[in-house]
Each structure stands twice: as C-alpha cells, then as structure tokens.
Design an enzyme around this catalytic site. Structure first.
Site, short mmCIF file in Angstrom:
data_model
loop_
_atom_site.label_atom_id
_atom_site.label_comp_id
_atom_site.label_asym_id
_atom_site.label_seq_id
_atom_site.Cartn_x
_atom_site.Cartn_y
_atom_site.Cartn_z
N ARG A 116 10.36 -8.72 -5.24
CA ARG A 116 10.49 -10.13 -5.63
C ARG A 116 11.29 -10.27 -6.92
O ARG A 116 11.95 -11.27 -7.12
CB ARG A 116 9.08 -10.72 -5.81
N TYR A 117 11.20 -9.28 -7.81
CA TYR A 117 11.89 -9.32 -9.10
C TYR A 117 12.86 -8.16 -9.14
O TYR A 117 12.52 -7.05 -8.70
CB TYR A 117 10.88 -9.23 -10.25
N ARG A 159 11.63 -4.60 -10.64
CA ARG A 159 10.37 -3.93 -10.27
C ARG A 159 10.00 -4.23 -8.83
O ARG A 159 10.31 -5.31 -8.32
CB ARG A 159 9.23 -4.33 -11.22
N CYS A 212 -10.15 -2.04 0.46
CA CYS A 212 -10.64 -2.14 -0.93
C CYS A 212 -12.11 -1.73 -0.96
O CYS A 212 -12.82 -1.89 0.03
CB CYS A 212 -10.56 -3.57 -1.45
N CYS A 268 -12.77 -9.03 -2.79
CA CYS A 268 -13.00 -10.13 -3.72
C CYS A 268 -12.82 -11.43 -2.96
O CYS A 268 -11.78 -11.62 -2.31
CB CYS A 268 -12.00 -10.08 -4.87
N CYS A 319 -9.50 -13.22 -3.26
CA CYS A 319 -8.26 -12.46 -3.04
C CYS A 319 -7.14 -13.36 -2.48
O CYS A 319 -7.34 -14.05 -1.49
CB CYS A 319 -8.51 -11.32 -2.07
N ARG A 364 -4.20 -12.12 -1.44
CA ARG A 364 -3.39 -11.40 -0.46
C ARG A 364 -4.17 -11.22 0.83
O ARG A 364 -4.09 -10.19 1.50
CB ARG A 364 -2.92 -10.07 -1.05
N ASP A 399 -4.25 -18.78 -7.12
CA ASP A 399 -3.19 -19.03 -6.13
C ASP A 399 -3.74 -19.91 -5.01
O ASP A 399 -4.96 -19.97 -4.80
CB ASP A 399 -2.69 -17.71 -5.56
N LYS A 443 6.19 -15.61 -10.73
CA LYS A 443 5.29 -15.75 -11.88
C LYS A 443 5.98 -16.49 -13.01
O LYS A 443 7.11 -16.18 -13.34
CB LYS A 443 4.94 -14.37 -12.42
#
Ligand code: PLP
Ligand code: SF4
Length: 361
Positions: free
Chosen positions: A97-98, A101, A110, A114, A117, A119, A285, A329
């Site tokens: 995306r950037y 990185r 996981c 969570c 989450c 994603r 999000d 972001k």
C-alpha cells in the site's frame, strides 16, 4: 515451544464466564449452521487470556474476546475489507500500500480472535470472495515476495502480519523471515503479533534468540488495556527486549474498553516503564459488525487532547486512522479535518485526496 491450547466453543469456557443472552445468541446461531451474514470471525481464546477476563460482561478483556450477536449488526458504510487491501495485493499474501514498506499475511490463524479485528475478510478463514489464500505461507510464496522486494529498491521494511505470525512454529517463522532478510542487510523486519498479550507463553528465550539473529527487527504488539500487563505478559516483553529486540505498541481505541483518558494514560505509561514504545492509537476501522466498539471521532479527539496533557512526548502514541475506502493511514487531530458535513468528517489522505469518516450515531 508448547503447542497452543485454545478454547473454541461455549461449552469449554471456564465456569466464571456465564454467557449473557447476547453472547449466547452468537454461539447458538453460529453452531446451528452457516450464517447468511459473512464474514463471521470464528471464536478462539487461550486459557490464559480468558482467565484474565472477569465474570462481568463489561470486563475489558472479556469484551475483546467473547463474541456477541452485536457482530451481525452491520452498519451502512461498513465493508468486508474496509482498507481495500485486496486492491493493493500484487502477489498472494502481499499487501503493498505504501511505496517503502510491504505487509505479508503469514497466516490467517490467531491465538485469540479479537472481536474488533478489521481484517476479518481474511482472519480465521475469512469471507467468501477473499483473494488471499487461507492457512499459512509457503516457502515458495515467501520466495516470490522476497524477489518482488529485491526488484524494488524503494522497499525498506517488511511487515509480518496476518492473522498472527506467532501461530507458525519457530522453525517455520524463522525460515520465512530469513528469506526476507536475504533482500538486504538493512531491510527492517517488523513482526506484528498480539502473542505477548494473548499468549505470552509463546515468547520463549529460544524464539527471542532466533529472532535476534534476524536484526534489524522490531516487534509491534497490541496492548489495549492496562489489565493486559500481567506478570506473564511483562516477562514476555522483557524476553524480547533483553534479547535486543525493540518492542512498539499499537492500541485500538475501543468503546467501553479503553475510551477513557485515565485508562489510556496508565496503559501508555506502564508500557514505557517496560521499554515498550507506544506507537499508534487507532480510531476504529469500518469493519463489519464492529460499530459496538467504535468511539465517536468527536469523543476520540477530546480523549487525545486530554492525553496530551497527561503524558510525556515519549509515552504519547500518534492518533491515526486508516481512511475508509483505501485512503491509507493518516495522523488525526481536529486540525486535520477539512470540513464536517452530513455526519461525516472530511480528511485528506497522505496522497492529497479527500476521504470521509462517519460520526457515530
Ligand atoms: C499500517 C500498514 C503499514 C505500516 O505503516 P506504518 O505507518 O509504518 O506503521 C504497512 N502496510 C500496510 C498495508 C499497513 O496497513
Ligand atoms: S490478533 Fe490481530 S489479526 Fe488476529 S484477530 Fe486480533 S486484531 Fe485480528
């Protein structure tokens, strides 16, 4: 490394967790067959993390790990993949995306899922139509990613995320990261894992030793509440830091869990005492079924303004949001809002385009 122990059904929960009707409904409807409304993030928790959760349904640990029927309350504007990650995926399991990185989806598993989450289009098996393969990364996939990075000199950092990369065995994780290290001695590797919080027993001295061989490497974790800083968890962080691996923390701002400046100030100060740098505080999000956790942006600004008075520069994370619709972001403050209309904050992305984020109703 001990194999992971996970509780995956309501029947296996410890007796102090007496399910509320809303929690019971999630388990009953999930057990009774496929849901119309996807994605449905599975339930799994480690005995360690559920033992931290008190018997109150409002407990900050319990709310992060015990699902409720509120997850099927899908709000307008919520999208399966709110950051449009799949549009930025040039190779399976790679998000670019950037420019400088990239992020690797090492596994979809996981220790604890969570409930907030973002994603969930991928995590825990993911949703229909998800373009990324489930399960864990193969050596061939990682070799392809490493070749992609080698061909692009502008890529300076490789993030290992998921899911949680510490669901891989030491051997597999270290071999995967070694392939990334071959892209250059000064590529920074970033291990993004919630294991220090949800499964601290996973952080052994042997693992830390192995990771230390791969430096430059940072660990980024996700403590959301001071209650998560138990003796076991502190010791996990110390194991990494004493092996020479720096640790940073990303906190998600969560309604009814940590949306209180005093709680967050205590968390960030306690992290600093351990040598963990508070890195980001994220506004929620627009992932499906997570409105119960989102804090209104107006309240979030007030919390952050108060935190600036309570904390030192070193203990204060950056308040940020991933702009819905793939804006990426951005750091956030009242000043970064260009205008407010029709219940939405209009905010410019790093690339200079206007995106909007809704005020909660
Ligand atoms: C958040 C994120 C990163 C890392 O961004 P930093 O601001 O450096 O922490 C990299 N790639 C993707 C896709 C991300 O979402
Ligand atoms: S550990 Fe990370 S990827 Fe896994 S459920 Fe939690 S937030 Fe999602």
């Amino acid at each position: 490394m001990e194999p992971i122990e996970q509780i995956r059904s309501a029947q296996k929960l410890p007796p102090q967790i007496r399910l509320t009707p809303g929690e019971a409904e999630w388990f009953d409807r999930t057990a009774s067959g496929p849901l119309v409304r996807v994605p449905n993030l599975p339930f799994a928790v480690t005995p360690y993390y559920i033992d931290l959760a008190g018997d109150s349904p409002a407990d900050p640990v319990r709310r992060q790990c015990v699902p409720t029927a509120g997850e099927w309350d899908i709000r307008p504007g919520e999208e399966a993949d709110p950051l449009y990650e799949q549009r930025y995926s040039p190779l399976p399991r790679l998000i670019h995306r950037y420019a400088n990185r990239v992020l690797v989806l090492t596994t979809d598993q996981c220790p604890v899922y969570c409930r907030h989450c973002f994603r969930r289009y991928f995590t825990g098996g993911g949703a229909r139509g998800n373009s990324n393969p489930g399960g864990s990364i193969t050596a061939a996939e990682m070799k392809e990613i490493a070749a992609y990075v080698r061909n692009r000199r502008e890529i300076r950092e490789i993030l290992f995320s998921g899911g949680d990369p510490l669901m891989l065995s030491d051997r597999k994780l270290l071999r995967t990261m070694e392939l990334a290290r071959k892209t250059g001695d000064d590529t920074v590797l970033r291990l993004c894992t919630r294991a220090p919080v949800t499964w601290p027993q996973r952080i052994t001295p042997e693992l830390a030793e192995g990771l230390a061989q791969l430096r430059p490497l940072w660990t980024v974790t996700q403590y959301n509440h001071p209650k998560e800083l138990t003796a076991e968890s502190r010791s996990a962080a110390e194991t990494l830091i004493s092996a020479g691996i720096p640790v940073a923390n990303q906190t998600v701002l969560l309604r009814g869990i940590n949306d209180d400046p005093d709680v967050l100030a205590r968390l960030f100060h306690d992290l600093l005492t351990l040598g963990i740098k508070p890195y980001y505080l994220f506004q929620g999000d627009l992932a499906p079924g997570t409105s119960q956790f989102r804090v209104s942006l107006d309240k979030a600004f007030a919390i952050v303004e108060r935190l600036q008075n309570l904390l030192s520069g070193l203990s204060m994370p950056q308040f940020a949001v991933d702009l819905p619709g793939g804006g990426g972001k951005v750091r956030l403050s009242r000043e970064s809002v260009e205008f407010f209309s029709d219940g939405r904050y209009h905010i410019r992305s790093m690339e200079g385009e206007l995106f909007s984020y809704p005020e909660e109703d």
